[in-house]
Write a protein that holds these residues in place. Sequence first.
Motif, PDB file in Angstrom:
ATOM      1  N   GLY A  34       0.791  -1.222   0.000  1.00  0.00           N
ATOM      2  CA  GLY A  34       0.000   0.000   0.000  1.00  0.00           C
ATOM      3  C   GLY A  34       0.822   1.270   0.000  1.00  0.00           C
ATOM      4  N   PHE A  35       0.127   2.374  -0.263  1.00  0.00           N
ATOM      5  CA  PHE A  35       0.731   3.696  -0.313  1.00  0.00           C
ATOM      6  C   PHE A  35       0.325   4.465   0.936  1.00  0.00           C
ATOM      7  CE2 PHE A  35      -0.659   2.842  -4.868  1.00  0.00           C
ATOM      8  CZ  PHE A  35       0.510   2.154  -5.183  1.00  0.00           C
ATOM      9  N   THR A  46      -2.660   5.396  16.079  1.00  0.00           N
ATOM     10  CA  THR A  46      -3.645   6.233  15.421  1.00  0.00           C
ATOM     11  C   THR A  46      -4.828   5.382  14.987  1.00  0.00           C
ATOM     12  OG1 THR A  46      -2.758   5.883  13.203  1.00  0.00           O
ATOM     13  CG2 THR A  46      -1.782   7.671  14.501  1.00  0.00           C
ATOM     14  N   VAL A  47      -5.858   6.034  14.495  1.00  0.00           N
ATOM     15  CA  VAL A  47      -6.947   5.322  13.831  1.00  0.00           C
ATOM     16  C   VAL A  47      -6.427   4.939  12.445  1.00  0.00           C
ATOM     17  CG1 VAL A  47      -9.291   5.464  12.952  1.00  0.00           C
ATOM     18  CG2 VAL A  47      -8.699   6.629  15.089  1.00  0.00           C
ATOM     19  N   MET A  48      -6.346   3.644  12.184  1.00  0.00           N
ATOM     20  CA  MET A  48      -5.772   3.137  10.940  1.00  0.00           C
ATOM     21  C   MET A  48      -6.869   2.888   9.917  1.00  0.00           C
ATOM     22  SD  MET A  48      -2.435   2.447  10.571  1.00  0.00           S
ATOM     23  CE  MET A  48      -2.493   1.003   9.553  1.00  0.00           C
ATOM     24  N   ILE A  49      -6.807   3.599   8.808  1.00  0.00           N
ATOM     25  CA  ILE A  49      -7.766   3.409   7.724  1.00  0.00           C
ATOM     26  C   ILE A  49      -7.034   2.822   6.527  1.00  0.00           C
ATOM     27  CG2 ILE A  49      -9.381   4.519   6.132  1.00  0.00           C
ATOM     28  CD1 ILE A  49      -9.808   6.693   8.225  1.00  0.00           C
ATOM     29  N   GLU A  50      -7.578   1.749   5.984  1.00  0.00           N
ATOM     30  CA  GLU A  50      -7.056   1.154   4.757  1.00  0.00           C
ATOM     31  C   GLU A  50      -8.153   1.199   3.714  1.00  0.00           C
ATOM     32  OE1 GLU A  50      -4.241  -2.381   5.230  1.00  0.00           O
ATOM     33  OE2 GLU A  50      -5.352  -2.420   7.122  1.00  0.00           O
ATOM     34  N   ALA A  51      -7.828   1.765   2.559  1.00  0.00           N
ATOM     35  CA  ALA A  51      -8.785   1.898   1.471  1.00  0.00           C
ATOM     36  C   ALA A  51      -8.311   1.083   0.277  1.00  0.00           C
ATOM     37  CB  ALA A  51      -8.939   3.363   1.072  1.00  0.00           C
ATOM     38  N   PHE A  52      -9.210   0.336  -0.322  1.00  0.00           N
ATOM     39  CA  PHE A  52      -8.911  -0.432  -1.528  1.00  0.00           C
ATOM     40  C   PHE A  52      -9.590   0.262  -2.698  1.00  0.00           C
ATOM     41  CE2 PHE A  52      -8.015  -3.317   1.851  1.00  0.00           C
ATOM     42  CZ  PHE A  52      -7.008  -4.155   1.386  1.00  0.00           C
ATOM     43  N   TYR A  53      -8.763   0.734  -3.642  1.00  0.00           N
ATOM     44  CA  TYR A  53      -9.251   1.566  -4.743  1.00  0.00           C
ATOM     45  C   TYR A  53      -8.852   1.014  -6.107  1.00  0.00           C
ATOM     46  CZ  TYR A  53     -10.749   5.619  -1.929  1.00  0.00           C
ATOM     47  OH  TYR A  53     -11.402   6.466  -1.080  1.00  0.00           O
ATOM     48  N   ILE A  82      -3.693   4.230   4.484  1.00  0.00           N
ATOM     49  CA  ILE A  82      -2.966   3.449   3.492  1.00  0.00           C
ATOM     50  C   ILE A  82      -3.945   3.090   2.381  1.00  0.00           C
ATOM     51  CG2 ILE A  82      -1.684   1.338   2.996  1.00  0.00           C
ATOM     52  CD1 ILE A  82      -0.837   1.229   5.895  1.00  0.00           C
ATOM     53  N   VAL A  83      -3.551   3.360   1.144  1.00  0.00           N
ATOM     54  CA  VAL A  83      -4.363   2.995  -0.018  1.00  0.00           C
ATOM     55  C   VAL A  83      -3.727   1.798  -0.719  1.00  0.00           C
ATOM     56  CG1 VAL A  83      -5.058   3.697  -2.340  1.00  0.00           C
ATOM     57  CG2 VAL A  83      -5.423   5.236  -0.411  1.00  0.00           C
ATOM     58  N   HIS A  84      -4.551   0.802  -0.989  1.00  0.00           N
ATOM     59  CA  HIS A  84      -4.133  -0.377  -1.742  1.00  0.00           C
ATOM     60  C   HIS A  84      -4.827  -0.348  -3.099  1.00  0.00           C
ATOM     61  CE1 HIS A  84      -2.711  -2.209   2.076  1.00  0.00           C
ATOM     62  NE2 HIS A  84      -3.841  -1.741   2.582  1.00  0.00           N
ATOM     63  N   THR A  85      -4.112  -0.693  -4.158  1.00  0.00           N
ATOM     64  CA  THR A  85      -4.762  -0.796  -5.460  1.00  0.00           C
ATOM     65  C   THR A  85      -5.471  -2.139  -5.568  1.00  0.00           C
ATOM     66  OG1 THR A  85      -2.722  -1.646  -6.487  1.00  0.00           O
ATOM     67  CG2 THR A  85      -3.133   0.734  -6.610  1.00  0.00           C
ATOM     68  N   PHE A  86      -6.664  -2.109  -6.136  1.00  0.00           N
ATOM     69  CA  PHE A  86      -7.431  -3.333  -6.363  1.00  0.00           C
ATOM     70  C   PHE A  86      -8.090  -3.222  -7.739  1.00  0.00           C
ATOM     71  CE2 PHE A  86     -10.915  -6.397  -5.757  1.00  0.00           C
ATOM     72  CZ  PHE A  86     -10.209  -7.469  -5.220  1.00  0.00           C
ATOM     73  N   PRO A  87      -7.318  -3.509  -8.800  1.00  0.00           N
ATOM     74  CA  PRO A  87      -7.824  -3.350 -10.162  1.00  0.00           C
ATOM     75  C   PRO A  87      -8.917  -4.368 -10.495  1.00  0.00           C
ATOM     76  CG  PRO A  87      -5.635  -4.365 -10.180  1.00  0.00           C
ATOM     77  CD  PRO A  87      -5.911  -3.961  -8.773  1.00  0.00           C
ATOM     78  N   LEU A  88     -10.099  -3.862 -10.753  1.00  0.00           N
ATOM     79  CA  LEU A  88     -11.232  -4.738 -11.048  1.00  0.00           C
ATOM     80  C   LEU A  88     -11.137  -5.257 -12.486  1.00  0.00           C
ATOM     81  CD1 LEU A  88     -14.005  -2.577  -9.366  1.00  0.00           C
ATOM     82  CD2 LEU A  88     -12.995  -4.683  -8.479  1.00  0.00           C
TER      83      LEU A  88
END
Length: 228
Positions: A34-35, A46-53, A82-88
């Motif tokens: 992730g980025f 911290t409050v940990m947010i992970e987004a899959f985009y 943290i942003v993770h790529t999830f190519p559909l």
Amino acid sequence: MPKITTLRLAFLLILSCTTVLVRSQAIIPSRYDGFVYQKHAASTATVMIEAFYDPVCPDSRDSWAPLKQAVDHYGPRVVSLIVHTFPLPYHDNAFVTSRALHIVNELNASATYHLLDAFFKHQEQFYNAQTLNKSREAVLDQVIGFASSTLGNSLKSAITSGFKDSKTGTRTRVSFKYGCSRGVYGTPFFFVNGFLLPVSDDAIDYDGWRKIIDPLATKQRHSPSNVF
């Protein structure tokens, strides 16, 4: 069943399990996928947010602005993103645009989110219908040109070389496999402190994120801190 056959079967079973384990370990990346937003260390204090985009997913695009606004409001001492790529697979250019993000992240991590913003802002250029009559090479040239014009033409050669490096393709696939391992099947998906937020057709707005983060941030201030 003869004893020798039983032993042989047991040995083959152990060998098979070992092989599966080794193969599964081979895709483990050298660092967490992730980025990290704003290049701040992701911290369990911290409050940990992970987004899959997916860079060419309209729902991902619509959800990004309010999430970014909320994260910026709290700052890195309160929220990590943290942003993770999830190519559909049904978005024709999801993989190549996701790979571009991985390439740029290796070249200059400060530019990764700038490129993601640009992909979201000009997303229609990479929709299925817009590139239907283009070859893979033409689409790749379009993505390289877009990334270069967004970040500076001085990076064009390095971005082009990145697409020739098989490691960048592997990193993009690892991100997708990581999402699958977390039960992700669409975009956007969000995890907060490791737990999946309910999936909804409606994007979470800024106030919605505030309602999620506020009570967690208050509790987190009294928890032991860890950074990874």
